[in-house]
Design a protein around this motif. Structure first.
Motif, short mmCIF file in Angstrom:
data_model
loop_
_atom_site.label_atom_id
_atom_site.label_comp_id
_atom_site.label_asym_id
_atom_site.label_seq_id
_atom_site.Cartn_x
_atom_site.Cartn_y
_atom_site.Cartn_z
N ASN A 72 0.81 -1.23 0.00
CA ASN A 72 0.00 0.00 0.00
C ASN A 72 0.85 1.28 0.00
N VAL A 73 2.12 1.14 -0.35
CA VAL A 73 3.02 2.30 -0.40
C VAL A 73 3.40 2.62 -1.84
N ILE A 74 3.83 1.61 -2.58
CA ILE A 74 4.24 1.80 -3.97
C ILE A 74 3.38 0.93 -4.87
N GLU A 75 2.85 1.53 -5.91
CA GLU A 75 2.00 0.80 -6.84
C GLU A 75 2.83 -0.21 -7.64
N PRO A 76 2.27 -1.42 -7.87
CA PRO A 76 2.98 -2.41 -8.71
C PRO A 76 3.33 -1.88 -10.10
N ALA A 77 2.59 -0.86 -10.54
CA ALA A 77 2.85 -0.30 -11.87
C ALA A 77 4.28 0.22 -11.99
N PHE A 78 4.84 0.75 -10.90
CA PHE A 78 6.22 1.24 -10.93
C PHE A 78 7.17 0.10 -11.27
N PHE A 79 6.93 -1.05 -10.67
CA PHE A 79 7.78 -2.22 -10.91
C PHE A 79 7.59 -2.74 -12.33
N GLU A 80 6.34 -2.75 -12.79
CA GLU A 80 6.07 -3.20 -14.15
C GLU A 80 6.76 -2.30 -15.17
N ASP A 88 5.37 -7.59 -1.80
CA ASP A 88 5.05 -6.67 -0.70
C ASP A 88 6.30 -6.35 0.11
N VAL A 89 7.22 -7.32 0.18
CA VAL A 89 8.50 -7.09 0.84
C VAL A 89 9.55 -6.87 -0.25
N CYS A 90 10.12 -5.67 -0.28
CA CYS A 90 11.08 -5.29 -1.32
C CYS A 90 12.49 -5.26 -0.72
N ILE A 91 13.42 -5.90 -1.40
CA ILE A 91 14.80 -5.95 -0.92
C ILE A 91 15.68 -5.15 -1.88
N ILE A 92 16.34 -4.14 -1.34
CA ILE A 92 17.26 -3.30 -2.12
C ILE A 92 18.68 -3.60 -1.65
N ARG A 93 19.55 -3.91 -2.60
CA ARG A 93 20.93 -4.25 -2.24
C ARG A 93 21.90 -3.41 -3.06
N ALA A 104 23.78 -2.22 -8.12
CA ALA A 104 22.54 -2.07 -7.34
C ALA A 104 21.53 -3.11 -7.80
N PHE A 105 20.74 -3.61 -6.86
CA PHE A 105 19.74 -4.63 -7.16
C PHE A 105 18.44 -4.32 -6.44
N VAL A 106 17.32 -4.56 -7.11
CA VAL A 106 16.01 -4.51 -6.48
C VAL A 106 15.37 -5.87 -6.67
N ASN A 107 15.11 -6.56 -5.56
CA ASN A 107 14.60 -7.93 -5.60
C ASN A 107 15.47 -8.81 -6.52
N ASP A 108 16.79 -8.65 -6.37
CA ASP A 108 17.82 -9.43 -7.10
C ASP A 108 17.92 -9.10 -8.58
N GLY A 112 19.79 0.51 -12.54
CA GLY A 112 20.62 1.70 -12.55
C GLY A 112 20.31 2.58 -11.35
N LEU A 113 21.23 3.48 -11.03
CA LEU A 113 21.03 4.34 -9.87
C LEU A 113 19.83 5.25 -10.02
N HIS A 114 19.49 5.64 -11.27
CA HIS A 114 18.34 6.53 -11.46
C HIS A 114 17.05 5.85 -11.04
N ILE A 115 16.96 4.52 -11.29
CA ILE A 115 15.77 3.78 -10.85
C ILE A 115 15.78 3.63 -9.34
N LEU A 116 16.98 3.37 -8.78
CA LEU A 116 17.11 3.23 -7.33
C LEU A 116 16.67 4.51 -6.63
N LYS A 117 17.06 5.64 -7.17
CA LYS A 117 16.67 6.92 -6.58
C LYS A 117 15.17 7.15 -6.67
N GLN A 118 14.59 6.83 -7.83
CA GLN A 118 13.14 6.98 -7.98
C GLN A 118 12.39 6.13 -6.97
N LEU A 119 12.89 4.91 -6.75
CA LEU A 119 12.24 4.02 -5.79
C LEU A 119 12.42 4.51 -4.36
#
Length: 552
Positions: A72-80, A88-93, A104-108, A112-119
């Motif tokens: 209920n924080v970030i819409e799945p559309a961002f990930f799509e 529901d549990v997001c792991i950023i590494r 950088a990794f989001v859910n493995d 890019g850093l620009h996506i990481l910053k947006q997230l």
């Protein structure tokens, strides 16, 4: 919400695993213990630049991993949109390799850093002591106003439309620039096209004219030769035809006894017929050859006109002039097409601007609606923070032209003394006053913001006594709405927190390492007593600490 943070091989941190809870969490520790290291590690997974100097052991990689509950924080559309797996549990590494390369990794999934910053902008807001400089910027004022008004989504819609409009404008400007260059050639290409059109040549004409001129120039000699040949062939004295027929008859008398020549009579007969045809054709050609000086003049003049254009365009054949004609016509057509495209884009741009205008007006209206409420709340909070005469105003006016922020331009006005006219906040407020204003703004925004986590880094600098208690109360209220993490040196604030983490340093194997631990009740009392006594433990300070905790 941040639920877990794992740090390995980062500056003074060898290995650290920390769970975080919702509500209000305080982080304390002696000066220099490494509280800033925690923020530095967190900054890596928020998209900040990596530094190889941050890797404590150069033989292995540095890894920082954060676990966030984003339901209920970030819409799945961002990930799509960014081709990422949604959970529901997001792991950023974030990893810094020994060679200095950062990943950088989001859910493995590598990002890019620009996506990481947006997230990360949707997950955490980190406010440090140095962040107050933002209060000098109008754009930051507007972002705070949007957060307070709950118009972030509306503004994001506006901004996307603005980017589309700017792209249309950029394309339009490029087309107009190209057309401007092309239009300089319109007269030139039109003249060249008309010149070839007026000549009205056709493929192979210059070759034909060369032949005509040659014949006309030598017409007398040609007619003379043709006449003599024709005369010889038809002269009765020569009678070549009759003589050939006689030879045929003569040979026919021996063909029965000498069959070896049986085909020769027929060949002679064919030769006689061919000679008759040749004589007729020569006679006809003689008649067609004209000896006409005026015609020679006309043909030579036509040839000169063609040769002039051939030479002008550096070509050899009239067929090449026709190719050039098509090329000039195409260039003029391209100019017409470009003009049509510009007209179409101008209509599109007008439509996009009209839609932007509508969005901007709605955005401006909602922003203006929240201003009186925001001014009242900020002024009230400042009053509780030992600034009873403080006045906070929002100066607002609409600009004539749209910008990336809409129609609005705002600035924060402030006065701390009774009777003083409010002036620009950044020009009249001290560092401590700026920190209190920022805290007041953030606390109001926390009520309407969808941002799940807010971190304050020593925003309580310069605060003490009763004001510190009031600030602690504000933090407590904020913790009821969002996850709040506060790095503090004040016991009043530490006592009010729901969770208390201690950052400390120790020597291990001749090396300094930083650790972080969650304190339980007795441990909290000991730590708060040290904060009360200037790092010196005493029973009196301990009892006071217990009282403070019980009051919470």
């Amino acid at each position: 919400m941040l639920t877990h943070l794992s740090i390995r091989n980062f500056i003074l941190i060898r290995e650290l695993e920390m769970d975080f809870h919702d509500g209000f969490t305080v982080i304390t520790g002696e000066t220099g213990a490494g509280k800033s290291i925690f923020l530095g590690a967190l900054g890596l997974i928020l998209g900040e630049r990596a530094d190889i100097a941050s890797v404590s052991d150069p033989s292995s990689k540095c890894v920082v991993e954060g676990t966030f509950n984003i339901q209920n924080v970030i819409e799945p559309a961002f990930f799509e949109e960014h081709e990422l797996d949604y959970e529901d549990v997001c792991i950023i590494r974030r990893e810094i390799l020994p060679q200095g390369k950062s990943r950088a990794f989001v859910n493995d999934t590598p990002v890019g850093l620009h996506i990481l910053k947006q997230l990360s902008e949707k997950l955490i807001d980190v406010h440090s002591q140095h962040s107050t400089y933002l209060l000098a910027h109008s754009a930051f004022h507007l972002s705070l106003l949007d957060a307070a008004a709950g118009t972030n989504n509306l503004y994001n819609t506006y901004l996307k439309n603005w980017e589309v409009y700017r792209k249309t404008q950029s394309t339009l400007e490029e087309l107009k620039s190209e057309l401007s260059k092309k239009e300089k050639d319109i007269d030139y290409y039109s003249f060249l096209l008309a010149e070839i059109d007026e000549l009205n040549t056709y493929s192979g004409e210059n070759e034909e004219l060369e032949h005509q001129i040659l014949v006309l120039q030598h017409s007398e000699k040609i007619k003379s030769v043709l006449s003599e040949v024709s005369g010889q062939l038809k002269n009765d004295d020569n009678d070549i035809h009759g003589r050939l027929i006689h030879l045929v008859s003569l040979l026919n008398t021996i063909t029965s006894v000498f069959p070896d020549i049986s085909d020769i009579p027929e060949r002679l007969r064919s030769a006689a017929i061919e000679l008759d045809d040749i004589a007729s054709e020569i006679s006809s050609l003689e008649s067609s050859v004209l000896s006409d000086p005026s015609m020679l003049f006309t043909v030579e003049n036509r040839m000169n006109n063609i040769q002039r254009l051939l030479h002008k365009h550096k070509v050899v054949h009239s067929s090449e002039l026709l190719s050039l004609k098509e090329d000039f016509a195409q260039k003029l057509n391209d100019i017409e097409i470009s003009n049509d495209a510009i007209i179409s884009l101008e209509k599109q741009s007008e439509h996009e601007y009209s839609e932007l205008q509508t969005l901007a007006e709605e955005l401006s209206y909602q922003r203006q609606q929240i201003i009186p409420q925001l001014e009242k709340k900020i002024t009230e909070i400042l009053s509780t923070l030992a600034m009873p005469h403080a006045v906070f105003n929002v100066s607002h006016f609409q600009e004539n032209l749209l910008s990336a922020r809409g129609l609005d331009k705002v600035s924060f006005l402030f006065s701390s003394n009774k009777g003083e006219e409010p002036q620009e906040l950044s020009k009249v407020a001290s560092g401590g006053e700026m920190s209190r204003v920022m805290l007041a703004l953030k606390s109001v925004i926390a009520e309407s913001s969808m941002l799940p986590t807010l971190i304050f880094d020593e925003i309580d600098s310069g605060i003490s006594g009763e004001t510190a208690k009031k600030m602690a109360g504000i933090f407590t209220e904020m913790g009821k709405k969002i996850q709040l993490i506060v790095i503090s040196h004040l016991p009043q604030i530490a006592a009010k927190a729901q969770s208390h983490m201690l950052v400390s340093k120790r020597i291990e194997n001749n090396a300094t390492i930083t650790t972080m631990a969650l304190l339980e009740n007795n441990q909290r009392a000991v730590e708060i007593s040290k904060m009360l006594g200037g790092d010196k433990y005493s029973d009196a300070a301990y009892n006071t600490a217990l009282e403070m905790l019980n009051e919470s």
